[in-house]
Design an enzyme around this catalytic site. Structure first.
Site, PDB file in Angstrom:
ATOM      1  CB  ALA A  13      37.131  42.213 -26.296  1.00 19.09           C
ATOM      2  NE  ARG A 103      38.870  36.563 -36.171  1.00 17.83           N
ATOM      3  CZ  ARG A 103      39.584  36.653 -35.044  1.00 17.83           C
ATOM      4  NH1 ARG A 103      39.158  37.397 -34.051  1.00 17.83           N
ATOM      5  NH2 ARG A 103      40.722  36.010 -34.938  1.00 17.83           N
ATOM      6  CE1 TYR A 206      41.001  27.330 -37.398  1.00 20.69           C
ATOM      7  CE2 TYR A 206      43.381  27.615 -37.232  1.00 20.69           C
ATOM      8  CZ  TYR A 206      42.100  28.133 -37.139  1.00 20.69           C
ATOM      9  OH  TYR A 206      41.930  29.452 -36.786  1.00 20.69           O
ATOM     10  CG  ASP A 284      43.724  41.978 -29.554  1.00 19.89           C
ATOM     11  OD1 ASP A 284      44.196  41.138 -28.772  1.00 19.89           O
ATOM     12  OD2 ASP A 284      43.421  41.725 -30.736  1.00 19.89           O
TER      13      ASP A 284
END
Length: 390
Positions: A13, A103, A206, A284
């Site tokens: 973010a 990430r 995944y 968040d």
């Protein structure tokens, strides 16, 4: 933009909003408490709604290049082989795709772009307290108090900016814990998310990067809670014991785990107020979400675009913040409510489980578009086309 912006937090973010602001010529400083901008050991799913923001930021193709385009979500029984139900994710020509990303790769791309755009990144800068009483004051853990002109709280689930705006709020434990790990792709899994559904627990798996590794998230219901956070090391044998009844394929994956983190899953309310004076929340810090819809990163990206667009359109910061909250809050509430209600669907047992799996299988086989269409409100959304931001 004439204001000087201070962004508290160097995660997805914070970096996305810093990049957007810097690209518009704003003066931006990112404060990150760690010694380096980095993220390790975790995968994420970038759905079309998030990828549209990355494209708008000019880094979408770079993210695609180090990610895997997904083709399907496979719901599987925890013991038996085969697929209970399948949701196809393969896109039609011209549509935005769905990707699996590491990430760390997304953070690296964002951080590099932020620096190239001229924003400053200051490391080892832990914000201890924020006061909005008379003026915007920030107390640094290892330094003096100072007053940023505009503060963007992108400091995550343990935000110190949020309580300055909303007061203290106590999250509650959901009765679930989650383990996260990355292992070699010993099952040869391709372009699909596999969800192994068992009584009171499930595993999501995944592939990442070139397909040589698997991201694993395993969730179990239990009364004993772990400390909230992402970095609580655990013994892999605890995870294997919790999922010992799962079938051969999950066991092959669990056997490969050498390092694993566990965290308690807590539910937080969406912040009532996203801004006060010259301080505002994103990601968040405004709306922590449970990991049952894979939307944490995507919501952060949507927030970041909306905030930057509002600040670019409205000269008055207070008006820009108000428009930003009006655009984002109802959307965030809907996504988080959907995530909150998702876990139980994977944790059924007994006759209810049999009936539910049979129903999912029939819909998947004879009305697959119904399953795909149920996510249109989520994946089809495009924050870059919000009328109030254009």
């Amino acid at each position: 933009m004439n204001q000087n912006f201070t962004v508290a937090g160097g995660g997805i973010a914070g970096l996305a909003v810093a990049l957007g602001l810097a690209r518009q010529g704003a003066s931006v400083t990112v404060l990150e408490q760690a010694e380096a901008i980095k993220e390790v050991g975790a995968g994420l799913q970038i759905s079309p709604n998030g990828l549209r923001v990355l494209d708008a930021l000019g880094i979408g193709d770079e993210v695609r290049a180090c990610s895997i385009e997904a083709e399907a979500v496979e719901l599987r029984d925890y013991r038996r082989s085969g697929v209970v139900a399948k949701v196809q994710l393969r896109r039609e020509r011209g549509e935005t795709g769905y990707y699996f990303a590491h990430r760390a790769d997304l953070i690296d791309i964002l951080a590099s772009a932020v620096r190239d755009a001229g924003a400053r990144v200051r490391l080892l800068q832990k914000v201890d307290t924020v006061s909005l009483d008379a003026a915007l004051n920030m107390k640094m853990c290892s330094g003096p108090e100072f007053r940023p002109e505009v503060l963007i709280g992108a400091d995550g689930v343990r935000s110190v900016v949020r309580p300055a705006i909303n007061g203290s709020e106590a999250p509650f434990f959901t009765g679930q814990v989650a383990w996260r790990a990355i292992v070699p792709n010993v099952t040869g899994q391709k372009r699909a998310v596999r969800v192994y559904m068992g009584p009171k627990r499930h595993m999501v798996v995944y592939p990442l990067r070139d397909g040589s590794m698997l991201n694993v998230v395993a969730v179990k219901e239990r009364s004993q809670w772990a400390a909230e956070g992402w970095s609580q090391p655990d013994d892999p044998s605890n995870l294997r014991a919790a999922f010992h009844e799962f079938g051969p394929e999950p066991q092959r994956i669990l056997a490969e785990i050498k390092d694993v983190n566990v965290w308690g899953l807590f539910r937080h309310p969406v912040a009532e107020k996203w801004h006060e004076g010259s301080a505002v929340l994103v990601g968040d810090a405004a709306h922590p979400t449970l990991p049952f819809l894979a939307q944490g990163a995507n919501m952060a990206l949507e927030d970041s675009y909306a905030l930057v667009a509002a600040l670019g359109k409205y000269a008055d910061v207070a008006q820009a913040f108000s428009v930003y909250q009006n655009v984002r809050r109802a959307r965030a509430v809907r996504v988080i409510e959907a995530a909150n209600g998702n876990a139980w669907k994977y944790h059924l047992s007994g006759p209810v489980r049999i009936g539910a799996h049979l129903g999912m299988g029939l819909v998947s086989r004879f009305a697959p578009q119904k399953l795909v269409g149920s996510f249109d409100w989520l994946y089809g959304y495009d924050v870059t086309k919000e009328p109030l931001l254009r």
